[in-house]
Design a protein around this motif. Structure first.
Motif, PDB file in Angstrom:
ATOM      1  N   ILE A 381      -0.589   9.902   0.838  1.00 27.50           N
ATOM      2  CA  ILE A 381      -1.583   9.926   1.910  1.00 27.50           C
ATOM      3  C   ILE A 381      -1.957  11.387   2.129  1.00 27.50           C
ATOM      4  O   ILE A 381      -1.176  12.170   2.661  1.00 27.50           O
ATOM      5  CB  ILE A 381      -1.031   9.321   3.208  1.00 27.50           C
ATOM      6  CG1 ILE A 381      -0.456   7.921   2.950  1.00 27.50           C
ATOM      7  CG2 ILE A 381      -2.114   9.294   4.280  1.00 27.50           C
ATOM      8  CD1 ILE A 381      -1.460   6.920   2.430  1.00 27.50           C
ATOM      9  N   TYR A 382      -3.135  11.766   1.681  1.00 23.51           N
ATOM     10  CA  TYR A 382      -3.636  13.128   1.854  1.00 23.51           C
ATOM     11  C   TYR A 382      -4.646  13.121   2.997  1.00 23.51           C
ATOM     12  O   TYR A 382      -5.834  12.858   2.810  1.00 23.51           O
ATOM     13  CB  TYR A 382      -4.302  13.619   0.573  1.00 23.51           C
ATOM     14  CG  TYR A 382      -3.420  13.590  -0.661  1.00 23.51           C
ATOM     15  CD1 TYR A 382      -2.327  14.441  -0.784  1.00 23.51           C
ATOM     16  CD2 TYR A 382      -3.699  12.715  -1.715  1.00 23.51           C
ATOM     17  CE1 TYR A 382      -1.531  14.409  -1.916  1.00 23.51           C
ATOM     18  CE2 TYR A 382      -2.909  12.690  -2.848  1.00 23.51           C
ATOM     19  CZ  TYR A 382      -1.819  13.540  -2.948  1.00 23.51           C
ATOM     20  OH  TYR A 382      -1.029  13.514  -4.068  1.00 23.51           O
ATOM     21  N   GLY A 383      -4.167  13.420   4.199  1.00 27.68           N
ATOM     22  CA  GLY A 383      -5.035  13.419   5.349  1.00 27.68           C
ATOM     23  C   GLY A 383      -5.404  12.012   5.794  1.00 27.68           C
ATOM     24  O   GLY A 383      -4.952  11.005   5.242  1.00 27.68           O
ATOM     25  N   GLY A 384      -6.248  11.954   6.846  1.00 23.28           N
ATOM     26  CA  GLY A 384      -6.697  10.665   7.349  1.00 23.28           C
ATOM     27  C   GLY A 384      -6.174  10.378   8.739  1.00 23.28           C
ATOM     28  O   GLY A 384      -5.247  11.027   9.229  1.00 23.28           O
ATOM     29  N   THR A 385      -6.769   9.389   9.375  1.00 24.77           N
ATOM     30  CA  THR A 385      -6.488   9.065  10.772  1.00 24.77           C
ATOM     31  C   THR A 385      -6.009   7.622  10.905  1.00 24.77           C
ATOM     32  O   THR A 385      -6.652   6.708  10.378  1.00 24.77           O
ATOM     33  CB  THR A 385      -7.763   9.255  11.619  1.00 24.77           C
ATOM     34  OG1 THR A 385      -8.205  10.612  11.506  1.00 24.77           O
ATOM     35  CG2 THR A 385      -7.504   8.941  13.080  1.00 24.77           C
ATOM     36  N   ASP A 386      -4.865   7.452  11.578  1.00 30.65           N
ATOM     37  CA  ASP A 386      -4.322   6.118  11.858  1.00 30.65           C
ATOM     38  C   ASP A 386      -4.157   5.311  10.573  1.00 30.65           C
ATOM     39  O   ASP A 386      -4.782   4.261  10.366  1.00 30.65           O
ATOM     40  CB  ASP A 386      -5.221   5.371  12.851  1.00 30.65           C
ATOM     41  CG  ASP A 386      -5.275   6.052  14.208  1.00 30.65           C
ATOM     42  OD1 ASP A 386      -4.286   6.706  14.580  1.00 30.65           O
ATOM     43  OD2 ASP A 386      -6.313   5.947  14.892  1.00 30.65           O
ATOM     44  N   ILE A 387      -3.279   5.809   9.724  1.00 33.65           N
ATOM     45  CA  ILE A 387      -3.011   5.222   8.414  1.00 33.65           C
ATOM     46  C   ILE A 387      -1.641   4.545   8.443  1.00 33.65           C
ATOM     47  O   ILE A 387      -0.709   5.026   9.082  1.00 33.65           O
ATOM     48  CB  ILE A 387      -3.030   6.309   7.323  1.00 33.65           C
ATOM     49  CG1 ILE A 387      -4.372   7.053   7.323  1.00 33.65           C
ATOM     50  CG2 ILE A 387      -2.717   5.724   5.963  1.00 33.65           C
ATOM     51  CD1 ILE A 387      -5.578   6.186   7.059  1.00 33.65           C
ATOM     52  N   ALA A 388      -1.494   3.431   7.710  1.00 38.30           N
ATOM     53  CA  ALA A 388      -0.218   2.721   7.644  1.00 38.30           C
ATOM     54  C   ALA A 388       0.217   2.527   6.195  1.00 38.30           C
ATOM     55  O   ALA A 388      -0.598   2.197   5.330  1.00 38.30           O
ATOM     56  CB  ALA A 388      -0.318   1.373   8.346  1.00 38.30           C
ATOM     57  N   VAL A 389       1.517   2.729   5.959  1.00 35.51           N
ATOM     58  CA  VAL A 389       2.161   2.467   4.672  1.00 35.51           C
ATOM     59  C   VAL A 389       3.353   1.563   4.985  1.00 35.51           C
ATOM     60  O   VAL A 389       4.360   2.017   5.510  1.00 35.51           O
ATOM     61  CB  VAL A 389       2.621   3.774   4.002  1.00 35.51           C
ATOM     62  CG1 VAL A 389       3.312   3.488   2.675  1.00 35.51           C
ATOM     63  CG2 VAL A 389       1.447   4.722   3.796  1.00 35.51           C
ATOM     64  N   ARG A 390       3.239   0.281   4.671  1.00 28.44           N
ATOM     65  CA  ARG A 390       4.232  -0.686   5.131  1.00 28.44           C
ATOM     66  C   ARG A 390       4.788  -1.535   3.990  1.00 28.44           C
ATOM     67  O   ARG A 390       4.031  -2.045   3.150  1.00 28.44           O
ATOM     68  CB  ARG A 390       3.621  -1.648   6.158  1.00 28.44           C
ATOM     69  CG  ARG A 390       3.228  -1.051   7.491  1.00 28.44           C
ATOM     70  CD  ARG A 390       2.922  -2.162   8.482  1.00 28.44           C
ATOM     71  NE  ARG A 390       2.543  -1.654   9.793  1.00 28.44           N
ATOM     72  CZ  ARG A 390       1.289  -1.479  10.195  1.00 28.44           C
ATOM     73  NH1 ARG A 390       0.294  -1.775   9.372  1.00 28.44           N
ATOM     74  NH2 ARG A 390       1.028  -1.019  11.405  1.00 28.44           N
ATOM     75  N   ASN A 391       6.100  -1.697   4.001  1.00 31.11           N
ATOM     76  CA  ASN A 391       6.789  -2.717   3.192  1.00 31.11           C
ATOM     77  C   ASN A 391       6.482  -2.618   1.705  1.00 31.11           C
ATOM     78  O   ASN A 391       6.352  -3.637   1.019  1.00 31.11           O
ATOM     79  CB  ASN A 391       6.438  -4.127   3.708  1.00 31.11           C
ATOM     80  CG  ASN A 391       6.821  -4.316   5.157  1.00 31.11           C
ATOM     81  OD1 ASN A 391       7.849  -3.818   5.610  1.00 31.11           O
ATOM     82  ND2 ASN A 391       5.977  -5.009   5.899  1.00 31.11           N
ATOM     83  N   ASN A 392       6.390  -1.411   1.206  1.00 32.99           N
ATOM     84  CA  ASN A 392       6.170  -1.203  -0.224  1.00 32.99           C
ATOM     85  C   ASN A 392       7.490  -0.920  -0.924  1.00 32.99           C
ATOM     86  O   ASN A 392       8.425  -0.377  -0.333  1.00 32.99           O
ATOM     87  CB  ASN A 392       5.209  -0.033  -0.440  1.00 32.99           C
ATOM     88  CG  ASN A 392       3.866  -0.266   0.221  1.00 32.99           C
ATOM     89  OD1 ASN A 392       3.038  -1.005  -0.278  1.00 32.99           O
ATOM     90  ND2 ASN A 392       3.651   0.368   1.377  1.00 32.99           N
ATOM     91  N   LEU A 393       7.558  -1.276  -2.204  1.00 33.07           N
ATOM     92  CA  LEU A 393       8.695  -0.964  -3.057  1.00 33.07           C
ATOM     93  C   LEU A 393       8.214  -0.004  -4.132  1.00 33.07           C
ATOM     94  O   LEU A 393       7.302  -0.326  -4.899  1.00 33.07           O
ATOM     95  CB  LEU A 393       9.241  -2.235  -3.701  1.00 33.07           C
ATOM     96  CG  LEU A 393      10.306  -2.072  -4.789  1.00 33.07           C
ATOM     97  CD1 LEU A 393      11.563  -1.425  -4.224  1.00 33.07           C
ATOM     98  CD2 LEU A 393      10.637  -3.416  -5.427  1.00 33.07           C
ATOM     99  N   VAL A 394       8.803   1.194  -4.175  1.00 34.32           N
ATOM    100  CA  VAL A 394       8.414   2.217  -5.145  1.00 34.32           C
ATOM    101  C   VAL A 394       9.657   2.614  -5.933  1.00 34.32           C
ATOM    102  O   VAL A 394      10.708   2.891  -5.344  1.00 34.32           O
ATOM    103  CB  VAL A 394       7.809   3.453  -4.458  1.00 34.32           C
ATOM    104  CG1 VAL A 394       7.356   4.482  -5.499  1.00 34.32           C
ATOM    105  CG2 VAL A 394       6.645   3.062  -3.560  1.00 34.32           C
TER     106      VAL A 394
END
Length: 713
Positions: A381-394
């Motif tokens: 996530i390079y910048g941005g407003t009100d961003i979500a990263v949820r429940n990912n498998l990496v």
């Protein structure tokens, strides 16, 4: 792992990690993966290895099986299946086939293998080496196999390294929707011999407001499609309807309502040329569009999204073997949902949001499974407003990458830094983080990076599982080397298992609160807290309660912990203050507090003039035994002899101070090196060291060129 054991997450990715208390992160996938190294083989197992540029370092699980001619690997089928995909590598410049056996019977079909799409060089990217060693090949078996059956792959001449096999029950081909316009009715050639570009264009024009039908077959497009709007492009399923095109849709704008579903687009991109739009989608699909059920392979980028893509949904797709990103929201995205996708073998960030020109807002990456990005991050996530990263498998990031990066790295202007609330919740990171060859130190599994500007957004990192990170779990850094602060971060609820070095790698100034973070099998120490650049400011870790297993601090900021080495006993002759964050009640002109811990006796701190008393303070990073101070002024004879009256104070928390050595005059004389030694009493333990100067016979200010602190008397 025993050959008979198969451990598959809901996401379909084999791993030896114990399940988290919450639901498994990642996509719900129609296939189950089995690692080659867990299968029976007459070949040679390679790895594990995390070294950039090695074949094993790019493999799933950092291990694979090398087959020479005549050697085989035999998988125990984990589920009812009729389709197989494998990730493999062959030596550069070679191609060949793998014979396929089901329960000992050789199939007439073979799996083609090639290096054509591998061995990518990106010399313009600092720190990169030849990479992208693996590729994927798939096959409909033509029969059903059941759990417990045996499927073997055998090399027929070319050396093949097999990484992982995906077993799937592919649904039958779907039928044509009523009222749809078939591309074959407009002249498309399902054999792949003729150019079907114009037929696709004509079908799209005829089906406005309706459905373009792509029947089972192979279709070749020689150029990209544009003007795509208010239409659905639908195939019979990605195993059956296959479009061969290196540029599928390329358009700067669309009125929207575009729905792309249920077919494959396979390109012929063999190098990464960033000026070329060699992407499945390049530009805009317009508002209220969707991409679902697609197989996207051998492109530069899966989706490079610019312009208006408001409320776009990208779900249930597989994006494989791209030479750069899997998907990049390149600014202006609003309400975009990227969910339940599988991405493997990207040559850059697998999923990225880059807020160039205008911020990405209210958009999310959710429930995705990402494996083996080989030159950058799993999610960035390079910048941005009100961003979500949820429940990912990496899993299994390689050089220049973390599992998840939350960053203000801008690359270009105008850039829109992180703002509002950034939610990072419920993610699982397995074997993520890597050695950064540009920094000469590692990147953590989850990195918060004030690369080009301070992070002032609210960053909430919750319910995270980090397993088998080769280096650190959480990293806070200003990667551009400017020392910008990281602020507003809360880490609440994390399970860290078997991290190679430390749980927290803190290199930026700033602060974070940690609650309910538990760690087991920590390789070196709980915390590495050393500013980068040296003297740029301290990082404060607030204990919010419920933390366990990571209370120790790495003792030597002059060295990097190596995986599994443990925390060495401090060197009694090491200067504990060198390079540590320093502050003062005042300073004169360029003579700032950090000059007294920079290792250069010719530079110096000087307080505000004519304003005694003045104090200078250094943060040693953790509580340390300190028995001796060496105070210096520049050794030049131009500095006349003087006496400074100094009181030494200490603190473990930076708030409550006690006197360690009472007020006393210390003589500095260039004839004896302009050095004074302060002996401290036995049992002195402090984190914060403060020197208060109340008089100076040579100048109306406090002055130090170096303050050195030692544990030995």
């Amino acid at each position: 792992m025993p050959a008979a054991t198969v451990v598959a997450l809901t996401a379909g990715l084999l791993t030896t990690a114990a399940p988290a208390a919450h639901a498994a992160a990642g996509a719900t996938l129609p296939f189950t993966s089995v690692e080659a190294e867990s299968a029976a083989t007459t070949g040679t197992k390679i790895g594990p290895d995390h070294t950039q540029g090695t074949l094993a370092s790019e493999a799933s699980g950092r291990q694979a099986v090398r087959l020479d001619s005549g050697q085989r690997v035999e998988f125990t089928v984990p589920r009812a299946s009729n389709a197989l995909n494998i990730a493999y590598s062959v030596p550069d410049g070679q191609s060949g086939t793998l014979d396929v056996y089901v329960n000992g019977t050789k199939l007439a079909k073979t799996l083609p293998v090639t290096s054509k799409y591998s061995y990518i060089d990106t010399g313009w990217i600092p720190g990169s080496k030849t990479h992208h060693f693996f590729d994927n090949a798939r096959l409909l078996l033509g029969r059903d196999v059941q759990a417990g059956d045996k499927v073997a792959l055998q090399s027929t001449g070319t050396q093949v390294t097999v990484d992982v096999a995906d077993f799937e029950q592919a649904a039958a081909a779907a039928g044509q929707p009523a009222g749809s316009v078939s591309v074959t009715s407009k002249g498309a050639d399902p054999t792949g011999q003729g150019d079907s570009t114009q037929a696709f264009r004509d079908a799209i024009a005829a089906a406005q407001g309706g459905v373009v039908w792509i029947p089972p077959g192979d279709y070749r497009l020689s150029s990209s499609l544009s003007g795509v709007q208010n239409v659905t492009l639908q195939g019979a399923g990605h195993w059956y309807s296959v479009v061969h095109a290196s540029r599928f849709i390329d358009q700067s704008s669309s009125s929207g309502g575009v729905h792309i579903k249920d077919f494959a687009v396979v390109g012929e991109v063999t190098e990464r040329v960033d000026s070329n739009p060699d992407n499945f989608v390049n530009g805009s699909l317009g508002p209220n569009s969707s991409v679902s059920g697609m197989w996207i392979q051998h492109m530069k980028v899966g989706l490079w999204l610019m312009g208006n893509n408001d409320n776009l949904v990208v779900e249930n797709n597989r994006i494989l073997d791209t030479t750069a990103d899997g998907l990049n929201l390149n600014g202006t995205a609003k309400g975009v949902r990227v969910r339940n996708n599988f991405l493997r073998n990207q040559g850059d960030d697998s999923l990225a949001m880059w807020s160039l020109y205008a911020p990405n807002t209210d958009s999310s990456f959710e429930d995705n499974t990402i494996s083996q990005p080989n030159l950058a991050n799993g999610i960035a996530i390079y910048g941005g407003t009100d961003i979500a990263v949820r429940n990912n498998l990496v899993s299994d990031t390689n050089a220049l990458g973390s599992g998840i990066a939350i960053s203000n790295q801008k690359f270009l202007d105008p850039f829109n830094p992180l703002a509002g609330t950034i939610t990072v919740d419920g993610n699982t990171l397995v074997r993520t983080g890597a050695m950064n060859p540009n920094w000469n130190h590692p990147m953590g599994a989850l990195r918060v990076d004030s690369y080009d500007s301070a992070i002032d957004a609210t960053v909430n990192i919750t319910d995270t599982t980090i397993t088998d990170s080769p280096y650190s779990a959480f990293e806070f850094v200003s990667g551009g080397g400017h020392g910008y602060p990281v602020r507003g971060v809360t880490v609440d609820g994390a399970t860290v298992r078997n991290t190679g070095t430390v749980v927290v790698q803190a290199e930026a100034q700033g602060a974070a609160t940690f609650r309910n973070v538990t760690a087991t099998s920590v390789g070196a120490a709980g915390i590495y807290n050393c500013p980068y650049p040296s003297g740029s400011g301290a990082f404060a870790l607030t204990d919010g309660g419920g933390n366990s297993g990571w209370s120790s601090t790495w003792s030597d900021c002059s060295s990097w912990p190596q995986p599994g080495q443990g925390n060495p006993d401090p060197d009694p002759n090491r200067n504990l203050a060198k390079g540590r964050p320093a502050t003062a009640t005042g300073s004169q002109d360029v003579y700032t507090p950090g000059k007294a811990v920079d290792g250069d006796a010719s530079s110096y701190w000087e307080s505000a003039n004519n304003a005694f008393p003045q104090s200078w303070t250094v943060d040693l990073g953790s509580a340390q035994t300190v028995r001796r101070l060496v105070l210096k002024l520049p050794p030049s004879a131009a500095w006349g002899a003087r006496t400074q009256t100094i009181t030494v104070l200490g603190s473990t928390d930076g708030s409550n101070w006690s006197t360690v050595a009472g007020s006393q005059g210390y003589r500095f004389d260039p004839a004896t090196g302009n050095t004074a030694t302060v002996s401290l009493p036995s049992g002195t333990s402090l984190r914060h060291l403060r020197l208060t100067v109340s008089a100076n016979t040579g100048w109306p200010a406090g002055q130090f060129s170096e303050v050195e602190a030692y544990s030995a008397p």
